[in-house]
Design a protein around this motif. Structure first.
Motif, short mmCIF file in Angstrom:
data_model
loop_
_atom_site.label_atom_id
_atom_site.label_comp_id
_atom_site.label_asym_id
_atom_site.label_seq_id
_atom_site.Cartn_x
_atom_site.Cartn_y
_atom_site.Cartn_z
N HIS A 57 -9.79 -10.44 23.24
CA HIS A 57 -11.02 -9.83 23.10
C HIS A 57 -10.97 -8.33 22.66
O HIS A 57 -10.02 -7.59 23.31
CB HIS A 57 -11.72 -9.84 24.24
N TYR A 58 -11.56 -7.77 21.83
CA TYR A 58 -11.32 -6.48 21.24
C TYR A 58 -12.82 -6.07 20.93
O TYR A 58 -13.92 -6.68 20.99
CB TYR A 58 -10.82 -6.67 19.98
N LEU A 67 -14.87 -8.48 19.70
CA LEU A 67 -14.74 -9.55 18.78
C LEU A 67 -14.02 -10.52 19.73
O LEU A 67 -13.30 -10.22 20.94
CB LEU A 67 -13.26 -9.08 17.86
N GLU A 68 -13.75 -11.76 19.49
CA GLU A 68 -12.98 -12.73 20.17
C GLU A 68 -12.25 -13.66 19.23
O GLU A 68 -12.63 -14.41 18.19
CB GLU A 68 -13.97 -13.75 20.97
N ALA A 69 -10.85 -13.48 19.19
CA ALA A 69 -9.91 -14.29 18.33
C ALA A 69 -9.82 -15.66 18.75
O ALA A 69 -9.99 -16.00 20.05
CB ALA A 69 -8.47 -13.48 18.71
N ASP A 71 -7.26 -17.82 18.00
CA ASP A 71 -6.12 -18.34 18.26
C ASP A 71 -5.80 -18.05 19.72
O ASP A 71 -5.75 -17.05 20.41
CB ASP A 71 -4.85 -17.65 17.37
N PRO A 72 -5.25 -18.86 20.60
CA PRO A 72 -5.03 -18.96 22.01
C PRO A 72 -3.89 -18.03 22.30
O PRO A 72 -3.64 -17.59 23.47
CB PRO A 72 -4.66 -20.31 22.59
N ASP A 73 -3.08 -17.96 21.31
CA ASP A 73 -1.60 -16.94 21.32
C ASP A 73 -1.95 -15.69 21.11
O ASP A 73 -1.32 -14.69 21.10
CB ASP A 73 -0.74 -17.49 20.45
N ALA A 74 -3.34 -15.10 20.62
CA ALA A 74 -3.66 -13.85 20.26
C ALA A 74 -3.28 -12.85 21.47
O ALA A 74 -3.53 -13.22 22.52
CB ALA A 74 -4.91 -13.85 19.79
N ILE A 75 -3.06 -11.71 21.04
CA ILE A 75 -2.92 -10.60 21.83
C ILE A 75 -4.09 -10.25 22.51
O ILE A 75 -5.26 -10.18 21.97
CB ILE A 75 -2.08 -9.33 21.28
#
Length: 75
Positions: A57-58, A67-69, A71-75
């Motif tokens: 989350h950014y 924003l929400e990525a 990919d479950p591996d995202a930072i």
């Protein structure tokens, strides 16, 4: 961004309904027999500044869009 290497690219969905690319840059270094990478920058594809809120989350600093990525591996 001299010396930085694009390590990861994540796709994210914005609170405005648009799709974004989150870029993760590292600075590589070598120490004796080890390869080391330091997290250098997390930003948008166009270089826009991101604030990391939590894992995946950014917030876009310029607009406040969250924003929400995917990919479950995202930072």
């Amino acid at each position: 961004m001299a010396g930085m290497v694009l390590k990861h690219l994540y796709h994210a969905r914005g609170s405005d309904g648009r799709d974004y690319e989150v870029h993760v840059y590292v600075e590589p270094a070598s120490r004796e027999n080890a390869h080391i990478e330091r997290l250098a920058r997390i930003c948008l594809a166009d270089g826009g500044e991101l604030e990391v809120l939590s894992k995946r989350h950014y917030r876009v600093v310029a607009s406040g869009v969250t924003l929400e990525a995917h990919d479950p591996d995202a930072i």
